[in-house]
Design a protein around this motif. Structure first.
Motif, PDB file in Angstrom:
ATOM      1  N   VAL A 196     -14.297  22.936 105.482  1.00  0.00           N
ATOM      2  CA  VAL A 196     -14.854  21.969 106.432  1.00  0.00           C
ATOM      3  C   VAL A 196     -16.108  21.290 105.886  1.00  0.00           C
ATOM      4  CG1 VAL A 196     -13.858  23.122 108.442  1.00  0.00           C
ATOM      5  CG2 VAL A 196     -16.153  23.779 107.662  1.00  0.00           C
ATOM      6  N   ASP A 197     -16.358  21.419 104.602  1.00  0.00           N
ATOM      7  CA  ASP A 197     -17.474  20.737 103.967  1.00  0.00           C
ATOM      8  C   ASP A 197     -17.218  19.225 103.979  1.00  0.00           C
ATOM      9  OD1 ASP A 197     -19.825  21.608 101.823  1.00  0.00           O
ATOM     10  OD2 ASP A 197     -18.939  19.669 101.327  1.00  0.00           O
ATOM     11  N   TYR A 198     -18.302  18.452 103.959  1.00  0.00           N
ATOM     12  CA  TYR A 198     -18.174  16.986 103.925  1.00  0.00           C
ATOM     13  C   TYR A 198     -17.402  16.517 102.692  1.00  0.00           C
ATOM     14  CZ  TYR A 198     -19.592  12.045 103.731  1.00  0.00           C
ATOM     15  OH  TYR A 198     -19.594  10.663 103.665  1.00  0.00           O
ATOM     16  N   HIS A 199     -17.569  17.220 101.591  1.00  0.00           N
ATOM     17  CA  HIS A 199     -16.946  16.837 100.326  1.00  0.00           C
ATOM     18  C   HIS A 199     -15.683  17.660 100.074  1.00  0.00           C
ATOM     19  CE1 HIS A 199     -21.334  16.086 100.001  1.00  0.00           C
ATOM     20  NE2 HIS A 199     -20.928  14.936  99.515  1.00  0.00           N
ATOM     21  N   HIS A 200     -14.697  17.024  99.494  1.00  0.00           N
ATOM     22  CA  HIS A 200     -13.431  17.705  99.224  1.00  0.00           C
ATOM     23  C   HIS A 200     -13.622  18.885  98.279  1.00  0.00           C
ATOM     24  CE1 HIS A 200      -9.528  18.039  96.896  1.00  0.00           C
ATOM     25  NE2 HIS A 200      -9.157  18.269  98.137  1.00  0.00           N
TER      26      HIS A 200
ATOM     27  N   HIS B 290     -12.460  16.338 105.096  1.00  0.00           N
ATOM     28  CA  HIS B 290     -13.565  15.865 104.263  1.00  0.00           C
ATOM     29  C   HIS B 290     -13.655  14.347 104.302  1.00  0.00           C
ATOM     30  CE1 HIS B 290      -9.882  16.127 101.832  1.00  0.00           C
ATOM     31  NE2 HIS B 290     -10.285  14.944 101.368  1.00  0.00           N
ATOM     32  N   ALA B 291     -14.719  13.829 103.727  1.00  0.00           N
ATOM     33  CA  ALA B 291     -14.914  12.387 103.635  1.00  0.00           C
ATOM     34  C   ALA B 291     -13.978  11.803 102.577  1.00  0.00           C
ATOM     35  CB  ALA B 291     -16.360  12.066 103.283  1.00  0.00           C
ATOM     36  N   THR B 292     -13.485  10.609 102.845  1.00  0.00           N
ATOM     37  CA  THR B 292     -12.533   9.987 101.937  1.00  0.00           C
ATOM     38  C   THR B 292     -13.080   9.854 100.523  1.00  0.00           C
ATOM     39  OG1 THR B 292     -11.269   7.977 101.461  1.00  0.00           O
ATOM     40  CG2 THR B 292     -13.324   7.695 102.701  1.00  0.00           C
ATOM     41  N   PRO B 293     -12.281  10.234  99.523  1.00  0.00           N
ATOM     42  CA  PRO B 293     -12.719  10.057  98.138  1.00  0.00           C
ATOM     43  C   PRO B 293     -12.733   8.592  97.692  1.00  0.00           C
ATOM     44  CG  PRO B 293     -10.491  10.946  98.201  1.00  0.00           C
ATOM     45  CD  PRO B 293     -11.000  10.962  99.613  1.00  0.00           C
TER      46      PRO B 293
ATOM     47  N   PRO C  16     -28.833  14.301 104.244  1.00  0.00           N
ATOM     48  CA  PRO C  16     -29.323  13.202 103.404  1.00  0.00           C
ATOM     49  C   PRO C  16     -28.324  12.654 102.403  1.00  0.00           C
ATOM     50  CG  PRO C  16     -30.196  15.282 102.608  1.00  0.00           C
ATOM     51  CD  PRO C  16     -29.491  15.580 103.907  1.00  0.00           C
ATOM     52  N   ILE C  17     -27.234  13.381 102.099  1.00  0.00           N
ATOM     53  CA  ILE C  17     -26.283  12.871 101.102  1.00  0.00           C
ATOM     54  C   ILE C  17     -24.877  12.730 101.677  1.00  0.00           C
ATOM     55  CG2 ILE C  17     -27.622  13.726  99.149  1.00  0.00           C
ATOM     56  CD1 ILE C  17     -25.640  16.026  98.877  1.00  0.00           C
ATOM     57  N   SER C  18     -24.752  12.759 102.990  1.00  0.00           N
ATOM     58  CA  SER C  18     -23.449  12.672 103.624  1.00  0.00           C
ATOM     59  C   SER C  18     -23.499  11.661 104.769  1.00  0.00           C
ATOM     60  CB  SER C  18     -23.020  14.050 104.139  1.00  0.00           C
ATOM     61  OG  SER C  18     -23.064  15.002 103.082  1.00  0.00           O
ATOM     62  N   ALA C  19     -22.333  11.351 105.352  1.00  0.00           N
ATOM     63  CA  ALA C  19     -22.310  10.244 106.316  1.00  0.00           C
ATOM     64  C   ALA C  19     -21.384  10.485 107.506  1.00  0.00           C
ATOM     65  CB  ALA C  19     -21.926   8.945 105.602  1.00  0.00           C
ATOM     66  N   PHE C  20     -21.150  11.759 107.881  1.00  0.00           N
ATOM     67  CA  PHE C  20     -20.490  12.042 109.153  1.00  0.00           C
ATOM     68  C   PHE C  20     -21.571  12.142 110.233  1.00  0.00           C
ATOM     69  CE2 PHE C  20     -16.368  14.272 107.531  1.00  0.00           C
ATOM     70  CZ  PHE C  20     -15.905  13.051 107.077  1.00  0.00           C
ATOM     71  N   LYS C  21     -21.141  12.199 111.494  1.00  0.00           N
ATOM     72  CA  LYS C  21     -22.090  12.124 112.604  1.00  0.00           C
ATOM     73  C   LYS C  21     -21.931  13.298 113.573  1.00  0.00           C
ATOM     74  CE  LYS C  21     -23.677   8.196 111.081  1.00  0.00           C
ATOM     75  NZ  LYS C  21     -25.011   8.145 110.460  1.00  0.00           N
ATOM     76  N   LEU C  22     -21.702  14.506 113.045  1.00  0.00           N
ATOM     77  CA  LEU C  22     -21.634  15.662 113.928  1.00  0.00           C
ATOM     78  C   LEU C  22     -23.044  16.056 114.352  1.00  0.00           C
ATOM     79  CD1 LEU C  22     -18.757  15.656 112.742  1.00  0.00           C
ATOM     80  CD2 LEU C  22     -18.869  18.165 112.721  1.00  0.00           C
TER      81      LEU C  22
ATOM     82  N   THR D 148     -21.674  17.963 107.214  1.00  0.00           N
ATOM     83  CA  THR D 148     -21.082  17.017 108.170  1.00  0.00           C
ATOM     84  C   THR D 148     -22.088  16.630 109.250  1.00  0.00           C
ATOM     85  OG1 THR D 148     -20.220  18.969 109.309  1.00  0.00           O
ATOM     86  CG2 THR D 148     -18.705  17.787 107.841  1.00  0.00           C
ATOM     87  N   TYR D 149     -23.247  17.257 109.237  1.00  0.00           N
ATOM     88  CA  TYR D 149     -24.298  17.005 110.236  1.00  0.00           C
ATOM     89  C   TYR D 149     -24.840  15.575 110.122  1.00  0.00           C
ATOM     90  CZ  TYR D 149     -28.852  17.496 112.541  1.00  0.00           C
ATOM     91  OH  TYR D 149     -29.949  17.316 113.346  1.00  0.00           O
TER      92      TYR D 149
END
Length: 343
Positions: free
Chosen positions: A194-198, A218-221, A290-296, A285-286
C-alpha cells in the motif's frame, strides 16, 4: 501486536540522493523510525529487538553475489581512499551489456543499482541486515502463533529485487517475511503493498510464482517513481501468470478512489484464500507527504487497518515509506490500532 525494531537502523545515515534531477539531502532519514517508535510505544505496543538469522535466509529471495556486494561495498570503496557516501554513475541501460558484472566497485555499483537516490554509507549494511532480521522475526512470531506482528524496518525494502537495489531499499524485507512464512508451512501467502510507490522489487522476486500473490496499490508509473514497472497489464509470467495485480492510481487520488482500489485488492486476496498476509506498509499516501501526491488524511489509516483485519488471516506488517516525518508515527499507529479495532 508485537513490534520488532532495531536501533541499528540509525547506522544508515548521511549522504544525498538524486531526486527529480536535483541532488538533495535524503528524505529517508533515521528520524522516521524514531517517530514511529515513539507512536507505537505511546499506543502501548510491546517492542522487541530482532532475532538473528543465518545469511541463508537472505538467499531465499536474493542473489548471493548481490548480497555479498551490499555487505562489502563500502569497505571496498574506502580501500580506494574514498570517503562519505556512494552513488552510481552509470547503469546497464538499453544497448549496453547486462550479462557481465564489472570487477571494479563503480561498475558493480551501477550494475546492482537502478537509481541514484539510494546512497550507501559505512553503516548501510548493518542497518539493512537489522531491518531484514526485524521482518524475519515478525514473520517468525506469526509462524509461532501470534495473530499479527509489525516489523519497524528501516531502511525500507520493497524496491529491492532479487539482485538490485534502489528507492532507498537494499534487502526486500517484505519478501523475506513472505518467504519465511512459506518456509514455515503457510502454503499460500498474499503480499499487499500500500506504499505510494510501486513495489517493483517485490514484483520481481515473485513474478513467476503462484504461491505468493502480489497486489500493489500505488501511484501511476506514467508520472511517479519507479516509472518503469507497476502498470496494470503486468500480471506475472509462467507459473506466476495471474498472481500479480497492479492497481495504479493518478496523482491527487483521494480516499474515495483509494478505497475503491482497496476493495478490489481485498477481493483478489480473498479469492486467493491465503494462509497468511504480509502488508508492505507505506504511509507516503498521506496528503502531507513531501515526495508523494495522494490525498489520504490521518482518519483514513485506522479505516485501512480495519479493512485489512477483515481478511481474518495471520498478518505481518512491514514498514516501507512515509516521509512526512511529524505525522508518520500517528499514521502507522493508526493502521495498526485500526487492525486491532482499537480505533
Amino acid at each position: 501486536m508485537k513490534v520488532v525494531h532495531s536501533p541499528l537502523h540509525a547506522r544508515h545515515d548521511g549522504g544525498k540522493e538524486l531526486h527529480r534531477g536535483e541532488l538533495v539531502p535524503c528524505f529517508e532519514m533515521p528520524v522516521r523510525a524514531d517517530y514511529i517508535l515513539k507512536a507505537v510505544t505511546r499506543a502501548g505496543f510491546e517492542v522487541l529487538e530482532p532475532r538473528s538469522f543465518p545469511q541463508e535466509s537472505l538467499l531465499r529471495v536474493h542473489d548471493a553475489g548481490f548480497v555479498e556486494f551490499l555487505r562489502t561495498a563500502h569497505a571496498e570503496w574506502q580501500a580506494l581512499g574514498k570517503q562519505g557516501f556512494m552513488l552510481p554513475s552509470g547503469f546497464p541501460a538499453r544497448g549496453l551489456r547486462r550479462d557481465h558484472i564489472p570487477s571494479g566497485i563503480n561498475g558493480r555499483m551501477g550494475y546492482y543499482a537502478f537509481d541514484a537516490s539510494t546512497p550507501i554509507v559505512e553503516g548501510t549494511w548493518e542497518a539493512a541486515l537489522a531491518a531484514a532480521h526485524c521482518a524475519l522475526t515478525a514473520a517468525a512470531l506469526v509462524s509461532e502463533g501470534e495473530k499479527s506482528a509489525y516489523a519497524l524496518c528501516r531502511p525500507p525494502g520493497h524496491h529491492a529485487g532479487h539482485s538490485l537495489y534502489g528507492g532507498y531499499c537494499f534487502l526486500n524485507n517484505a519478501a523475506l517475511a513472505a518467504q519465511h512464512l512459506r518456509d514455515r508451512g503457510f502454503a499460500r501467502v498474499a503480499l499487499l503493498d500500500v506504499d505510494y510507490h510501486h513495489g517493483n522489487g517485490t514484483q520481481d522476486i515473485f513474478w513467476e510464482r503462484s504461491d505468493v500473490l502480489f497486489v500493489s496499490i500505488h501511484a501511476t508509473p506514467e508520472t511517479e517513481y519507479p516509472y518503469f514497472l507497476g502498470y496494470a497489464d503486468e500480471r506475472g509470467a509462467g507459473a506466476g501468470e495471474g498472481y500479480t495485480l497492479n492497481l495504479p492510481l493518478p496523482r491527487g487520488t483521494v480516499w474515495k478512489e483509494y478505497s475503491a482500489a482497496l476493495n478490489t485488492a481485498m477481493d483478489a486476496i480473498g479469492s486467493f484464500s491465503p494462509d497468511a498476509l504480509v502488508v508492505s506498509l507505506g504511509v507516503d499516501t498521506y496528503e502531507g507527504d513531501p515526495i508523494s501526491a495522494f490525498k489520504l488524511a490521518q482518519e483514513h489509516y485506522p479505516q485501512m487497518g480495519q479493512r485489512l483485519a477483515g481478511l481474518k488471516v495471520p498478518t505481518v506488517f512491514v514498514q516501507e515509506g512515509g516521509y512526512a516525518v511529524d505525522e508518520i508515527g500517528t499514521n502507522v499507529a493508526g493502521v495498526l490500532e485500526g487492525f486491532l479495532h482499537k480505533r
